[in-house]
Design an enzyme around this catalytic site. Structure first.
Site, PDB file in Angstrom:
ATOM      1  N   HIS A 173      32.375  25.923  43.311  1.00 33.62           N
ATOM      2  CA  HIS A 173      32.403  27.365  43.554  1.00 33.62           C
ATOM      3  C   HIS A 173      31.062  28.026  43.219  1.00 33.62           C
ATOM      4  O   HIS A 173      30.642  28.045  42.074  1.00 33.62           O
ATOM      5  CB  HIS A 173      33.509  28.010  42.711  1.00 33.62           C
ATOM      6  N   TYR A 230      39.536  33.528  40.806  1.00 30.56           N
ATOM      7  CA  TYR A 230      40.149  34.732  41.383  1.00 30.56           C
ATOM      8  C   TYR A 230      41.279  35.248  40.485  1.00 30.56           C
ATOM      9  O   TYR A 230      42.330  34.629  40.369  1.00 30.56           O
ATOM     10  CB  TYR A 230      40.689  34.456  42.787  1.00 30.56           C
TER      11      TYR A 230
END
Ligand code: NAD
Length: 319
Positions: A119, A56
């Site tokens: 992820h 992110y």
């Protein structure tokens, strides 16, 4: 705030979790001050679960979250991820997982996270994730660097398949259990329930589509889904209700998911989202919303390697 134990872990998490991808400017630019205030306001509202990733904002979100939580680290549950480091940069190898995780710990200003998750499993070689990545994460757990380990991704069937093959403490599914979708119920919810795996439901606003703000250009939903979502927003406004309230309320009813992760970047959003805990929607509005969504209900989009995708679900089914 309500709290629930996350599966068979000892983590007691708030019903609303703070999705920190916003701090990496994923949905638009957020200032340092705004992000700090949003995180601290979340803590004040009783939110104790914070989810982030090195992906992110290419490490920015971890930096900002680590700084914002510095004084309250012991009072909150921090989850980060490994294996995804850029839009197209994936590496699930033991060496990278181990080295990159050290950097995550440094950015988060901690020597232990509560949860380390793979992820976006759908972008990887599933055999490698099962045979190399997850065992490496178990080693990191044994070393005391993470309390628990989990997997995340877009396809609930794939997540269920992995969770059946290898023990994991948590599973995070996104955009598959909200007003627009419920196919998490096909396999993933039953497996999470029967194995007591902590289920984390992310993206209650369908990655912003149901928030009523600007939709980011990268949003992968097909046009017909975007149109349906914008009609839902208009319907809500006709009833003088915030669309985010309706969308969050729908997720907060889930019987198995311990927490709903919503991406927040302002104090106002934190406050508004927490009021969804006591919100009761108008049945007439709900019927109109369900009716408008029906033609696109359970419409997914492609994500990851084609061989990892779930079978398409009959549109409008499973309700
Ligand atoms: P989301 O559905 O939570 O939507 C976030 C968007 O909604 C942001 O633009 C935010 O500003 C806006 N918003 C929030 N509250 C609002 C309100 N009250 N009114 C209007 N708009 C509002 O989508 P998300 O952020 O993608 O998902 C939440 C979190 O879940 C992420 O931040 C991340 O932590 C996690 N997540 C993880 C994965 C993964 O691990 N693969 C994938 C998706 C999401």
């Amino acid at each position: 705030m309500r709290y629930q134990v996350l599966g068979s872990t000892e983590l007691q998490v708030s019903a609303i979790g703070f999705g920190a991808s916003t701090l990496g400017n994923v949905f638009g630019n957020v200032s340092v001050e705004e992000s700090q205030n949003a995180v601290l306001s979340a803590v004040d509202h009783g939110i104790n679960f914070f989810d982030v990733s090195p992906y992110y904002g290419l490490t920015l979100a971890e930096e900002r979250l680590g700084e914002a939580l510095r004084s309250v680290r012991r009072d909150v549950v921090v989850a980060t991820k490994c294996g995804r480091y850029g839009v197209d940069r994936f590496d699930f190898s033991p060496r990278t997982i181990t080295l990159e995780f050290e950097q995550s710990l440094r950015r988060l200003r901690t020597d232990q996270v509560d949860l380390l998750q793979v992820h976006d499993v759908e972008f990887g070689d599933i055999r490698q994730i099962i045979e190399e990545t997850i065992p490496t994460m178990r080693q990191l757990q044994q070393q005391g660097k993470t309390r628990y380990i989990g997997i995340t991704g877009y396809w609930p069937g794939l997540l269920a398949h992995i969770a059946q093959e290898v023990p994991v403490d948590t599973v995070l599914s996104y955009c598959h259990s909200n007003l627009m979708m419920d196919d998490i119920e096909r396999e993933l919810t039953p497996i999470a329930r029967s194995r007591n795996i902590g289920l984390i439901n992310a993206s209650p606003l369908h990655m912003g589509l149901l928030g009523g703000g600007e939709v980011p250009s990268w949003h992968p939903a097909p046009e017909e889904v975007k149109h349906a979502a914008s009609d839902v927003i208009e319907l809500c406004r006709a009833f003088s209700v915030e669309p985010s309230m309706i969308a969050l309320h729908a997720c907060l009813q889930h019987r198995v998911a311990a927490t709903t992760l919503v991406g927040m970047s302002t104090v106002a959003q934190v406050h508004e989202n927490c009021t969804a805990l006591d919100f009761q929607p108008d049945p007439e509005l709900m019927a109109a919303i369900r009716n408008r969504i029906a033609p696109v209900f359970n419409t997914s989009w492609s994500s990851g390697l084609s061989e990892n995708e779930d079978q398409p679900f009959p549109i409008g089914g499973n309700r």
